[in-house]
Scaffold this active site. Sequence first.
Site, short mmCIF file in Angstrom:
data_model
loop_
_atom_site.label_atom_id
_atom_site.label_comp_id
_atom_site.label_asym_id
_atom_site.label_seq_id
_atom_site.Cartn_x
_atom_site.Cartn_y
_atom_site.Cartn_z
N GLU A 122 0.83 -1.21 0.00
CA GLU A 122 0.00 0.00 0.00
C GLU A 122 0.86 1.26 0.00
O GLU A 122 0.87 2.03 0.97
CB GLU A 122 -0.91 0.02 1.23
CG GLU A 122 -1.99 -1.04 1.24
CD GLU A 122 -2.85 -0.94 2.48
OE1 GLU A 122 -2.70 0.03 3.25
OE2 GLU A 122 -3.70 -1.82 2.68
N GLY A 182 1.87 5.00 -0.51
CA GLY A 182 1.16 6.27 -0.59
C GLY A 182 2.14 7.35 -1.00
O GLY A 182 2.21 7.78 -2.15
N CYS A 225 0.94 33.05 12.43
CA CYS A 225 1.30 33.56 13.75
C CYS A 225 1.62 32.41 14.70
O CYS A 225 0.90 32.13 15.67
CB CYS A 225 0.16 34.42 14.30
SG CYS A 225 0.62 35.36 15.76
N TYR A 271 0.77 14.42 1.52
CA TYR A 271 0.49 15.01 2.83
C TYR A 271 0.81 16.51 2.85
O TYR A 271 1.32 17.04 3.83
CB TYR A 271 1.25 14.26 3.93
CG TYR A 271 0.91 12.80 3.92
CD1 TYR A 271 -0.33 12.35 4.34
CD2 TYR A 271 1.82 11.85 3.44
CE1 TYR A 271 -0.67 11.01 4.29
CE2 TYR A 271 1.49 10.51 3.37
CZ TYR A 271 0.24 10.10 3.81
OH TYR A 271 -0.10 8.76 3.75
#
Length: 381
Positions: free
Chosen positions: A263, A265, A333, A362
Amino acid sequence: MPNDQSDVWWLEKRTALLEIAKHNLNAYVYNLDSVRAAAEKILSLNSVDRALYAMKANFNSDVLRTLADSAIDFDCVSPGEVQHLVDVLPELDKSRILFTPNFAPREEYEWGIEQGIQVTLDNLYPLQAWPEIFNGQRLFIRVDPGEGQGHHEKVKTAGKQSKFGVSRSEIDELVRLTEKANATVVGIHAHSGSGILDPGNWRTIADELVKVAERFADVTVLDLGGGIGVPEKRGDAVFDLDALNKRLAEFRSKYPKYDIWLEPGRYLVAEAGVLLTHLTQVKSKGDMRYVGVSTGLNSLIRPALYDAYHEIVNLTRVNDEASESVTVVGPICETGDRFGTDRLLPPSHENDVILIGNTGAYGQVMSSRYNLRETPPEITI
């Protein structure tokens, strides 16, 4: 083999990227040829029967279509991901989807079963509390292989400090509960972390999973998860896929009855993406020199969250000597709003285009409107 940054795709497409930057203050840009190339490498592993993309890494529609066309299947962790995938790829056969929720409400498991997609359990609780919904179902079980791996503690997804997977001490109870629920276990799954560079990791996982699989007569699949690392810095070695293939081939020769799934990613999409932003201001404080850019951790949180390293270059002045050590920060900030510390850049000026590399995974998917700042658009080339 060292990672030669001289031929990275974003240098070859520098002119196109600078043109995109003329019209976008900030933008994620994905190179679909890079996605295809990564998919081809994974699919070349003849010891692997099936590769599923962990779509939480990047659910851009063009990226999903590219992977589907490349014969990569999909791992989804929420109904929202499944629905988005189906919306983008309405002709996709649902047998190409693996649904792996975690600590989800009962309704999500019921929904997955109603949709006719393969459901994975990673906890005994659903079988203890809601056995009736699994009556007659064919299930994957995610187990904890016992030790997590990865580039940061927060991406290690095995071991007692991780919330994922059925522990090995619970396997006897798992056997009892699946039999009581009249459920059939057909796959055993694990995932130990992200950014793993040791090809032996997946052989170790396979050796652990087969011990569990042998307790269930109907198991035909061992899903070894993902986590294949990608080069981060100049000079880093690329992951040795040949060594991985060899180790898994050795395992298959010993246990030929099982299909092997992976799998990946981040491996499939990280290098395909860059974040373009613009220099806004520079500042010196003692011996510290800061370079500010027009987006921050609202767009790319990995450096703040995982101490992740991303290559940073001045794309406008990419041929100039990188002679200044700077800390690259954004407009959010927060003290932690920094993309990199002690990075070498050429003398840089307002409106220069700054490129942050390896952001295809991501990045946008973890972005937010913190400080009510907009997230960057996504552009594919």
